[in-house]
Design an enzyme around this catalytic site. Structure first.
Site, mmCIF file in Angstrom:
data_model
loop_
_atom_site.group_PDB
_atom_site.id
_atom_site.type_symbol
_atom_site.label_atom_id
_atom_site.label_comp_id
_atom_site.label_asym_id
_atom_site.label_seq_id
_atom_site.Cartn_x
_atom_site.Cartn_y
_atom_site.Cartn_z
ATOM 1 N N ASN A 64 0.863 -1.077 -0.087
ATOM 2 C CA ASN A 64 -0.093 -0.055 0.169
ATOM 3 C C ASN A 64 0.819 1.168 0.036
ATOM 4 O O ASN A 64 1.470 1.642 1.067
ATOM 5 C CB ASN A 64 -0.709 0.069 1.263
ATOM 6 C CG ASN A 64 -1.862 1.033 1.352
ATOM 7 O OD1 ASN A 64 -1.739 1.885 0.781
ATOM 8 N ND2 ASN A 64 -2.299 1.490 2.597
ATOM 9 N N LYS A 72 0.003 4.171 -0.440
ATOM 10 C CA LYS A 72 -0.517 5.454 0.250
ATOM 11 C C LYS A 72 -0.213 6.654 -0.652
ATOM 12 O O LYS A 72 -0.063 6.472 -1.852
ATOM 13 C CB LYS A 72 -0.195 5.601 1.590
ATOM 14 C CG LYS A 72 -0.240 4.618 2.448
ATOM 15 C CD LYS A 72 0.179 4.461 3.921
ATOM 16 C CE LYS A 72 -0.224 3.273 4.476
ATOM 17 N NZ LYS A 72 -0.371 3.336 6.086
ATOM 18 N N HIS A 112 -9.715 1.544 4.423
ATOM 19 C CA HIS A 112 -8.340 1.746 5.158
ATOM 20 C C HIS A 112 -8.673 2.862 6.488
ATOM 21 O O HIS A 112 -9.400 3.603 6.608
ATOM 22 C CB HIS A 112 -7.380 2.206 4.334
ATOM 23 C CG HIS A 112 -5.904 1.974 4.886
ATOM 24 N ND1 HIS A 112 -5.626 3.058 5.816
ATOM 25 C CD2 HIS A 112 -4.903 1.082 4.920
ATOM 26 C CE1 HIS A 112 -4.447 2.674 6.359
ATOM 27 N NE2 HIS A 112 -4.025 1.432 5.675
ATOM 28 N N GLU A 151 -6.995 4.927 7.540
ATOM 29 C CA GLU A 151 -6.611 6.406 7.239
ATOM 30 C C GLU A 151 -7.760 7.067 6.510
ATOM 31 O O GLU A 151 -8.142 8.345 6.639
ATOM 32 C CB GLU A 151 -5.343 6.501 6.298
ATOM 33 C CG GLU A 151 -4.253 6.090 7.352
ATOM 34 C CD GLU A 151 -2.912 5.499 6.726
ATOM 35 O OE1 GLU A 151 -3.070 5.674 5.359
ATOM 36 O OE2 GLU A 151 -2.185 5.116 7.351
ATOM 37 N N GLU A 206 -5.801 -4.743 10.480
ATOM 38 C CA GLU A 206 -4.826 -3.722 10.605
ATOM 39 C C GLU A 206 -4.997 -3.075 11.859
ATOM 40 O O GLU A 206 -5.963 -1.963 11.816
ATOM 41 C CB GLU A 206 -4.951 -2.804 9.558
ATOM 42 C CG GLU A 206 -4.460 -3.394 8.230
ATOM 43 C CD GLU A 206 -3.761 -2.388 7.115
ATOM 44 O OE1 GLU A 206 -2.727 -2.505 6.697
ATOM 45 O OE2 GLU A 206 -4.294 -1.274 6.920
ATOM 46 N N GLY A 209 2.443 1.942 10.681
ATOM 47 C CA GLY A 209 3.456 3.059 10.401
ATOM 48 C C GLY A 209 4.296 3.134 11.725
ATOM 49 O O GLY A 209 4.935 4.325 11.860
ATOM 50 N N SER A 225 2.900 -2.334 10.278
ATOM 51 C CA SER A 225 4.422 -2.735 10.250
ATOM 52 C C SER A 225 5.041 -4.096 10.001
ATOM 53 O O SER A 225 6.103 -4.702 10.755
ATOM 54 C CB SER A 225 5.031 -2.417 11.773
ATOM 55 O OG SER A 225 4.646 -1.168 11.843
#
Ligand code: PGA
Length: 249
Positions: free
Chosen positions: A9, A11, A95, A97, A168, A174, A214
């Protein structure tokens, strides 16, 4: 046996030049790599055509979002038709985010899944996962149960069996903090139990469940050795070609 699936991904990373450079290097390195998994990259919309034109063999071209209408006055959005023109076969939906910064709700995520299944051949990669506060409050299982159940409302078992789900935990994205192999397995197993309840065992066993948060070349093998972890959704470690290649199993 479910085939493992590893998707990078990207991003909001990489311009067109950087994307072509990645692909050039990838083409050189992949020839010497033996893999048995499905793999690909979820790139920005502006980079999808570069992947299409390079025509990489058995490479999944994925998008990071799409809209739930055919077309119309939806400034800034993209349709499944537009993605299919670019040979996009998978799209990340929901996702964390997008949920956190762009107000995506379980309801819009459900609308997207309904649209994708009824109007396209694209495979949704449905994301779920708890926040740090929810994790600390021991709510992981209830959060993922609620997210998956709401996202799949009205989706039949035939469509659901095509899904990829990505677990996730937000606190692992991250941050360099990976869930332990046992935590990741437990959550993925919980998702499979939810799928069994919503559908049946056969459907639940056909759905591939990825772990994300991660994931790196040095922890991917242990994670993917778990019985209910069928792949990985990888952010940071998918940006460098050598790391990405080293993730593939
Ligand atoms: P990360 O991101 O691998 O950089 O933690 C994962 C994701 O957001 O899909």
């Amino acid at each position: 046996m479910r085939k493992k699936i590893i998707i990078g991904n990207w991003k909001m990373h990489k311009n067109m030049k950087e994307t072509q450079e990645f692909i050039n290097e990838f083409k050189n390195l992949i020839n010497n790599k033996k893999t048995t998994c499905d793999y690909g990259i979820a790139a920005s919309f502006t980079n999808l055509n570069i992947f299409k034109e390079n025509n990489l063999k058995d490479f999944i071209i994925a998008a990071q979002n799409c809209h739930f209408e055919k077309q119309g006055a939806f400034t800034g959005e993209i349709s499944t038709n537009m993605l299919e023109e670019l040979n996009v076969s998978h799209v990340i939906i929901g996702h964390s985010e997008r949920r956190q910064y762009f107000n995506e709700t379980d309801e819009t995520i459900n609308k997207k899944l309904m649209w994708i299944f009824s109007q396209s051949q694209i495979v949704p990669v449905l994301c779920c996962g708890e926040s740090l506060a929810q994790y600390e409050a021991n709510q992981t299982k209830s959060v993922i149960t609620q997210q998956v159940t709401a996202a799949l409302k009205g989706i039949n078992s035939k469509d659901a069996s095509k899904l990829v789900i990505a677990y996730e935990p937000i606190w692992a994205i991250g941050t360099g903090k990976t869930a332990t192999v046992a935590q990741a397995q437990e959550a993925c197993l919980e998702i499979r139990k939810v799928l069994t309840k919503l559908y049946d065992e056969k459907t639940a066993n056909s759905i591939r469940i990825q772990y994300g948060g991660s994931v790196k070349p040095d922890n991917v093998k242990d994670l993917l050795a778990q019985p209910d972890i069928d792949g990985a959704l990888v952010g940071g470690a998918s940006l460098q070609v050598t790391d990405f290649i080293n993730l593939l199993i």
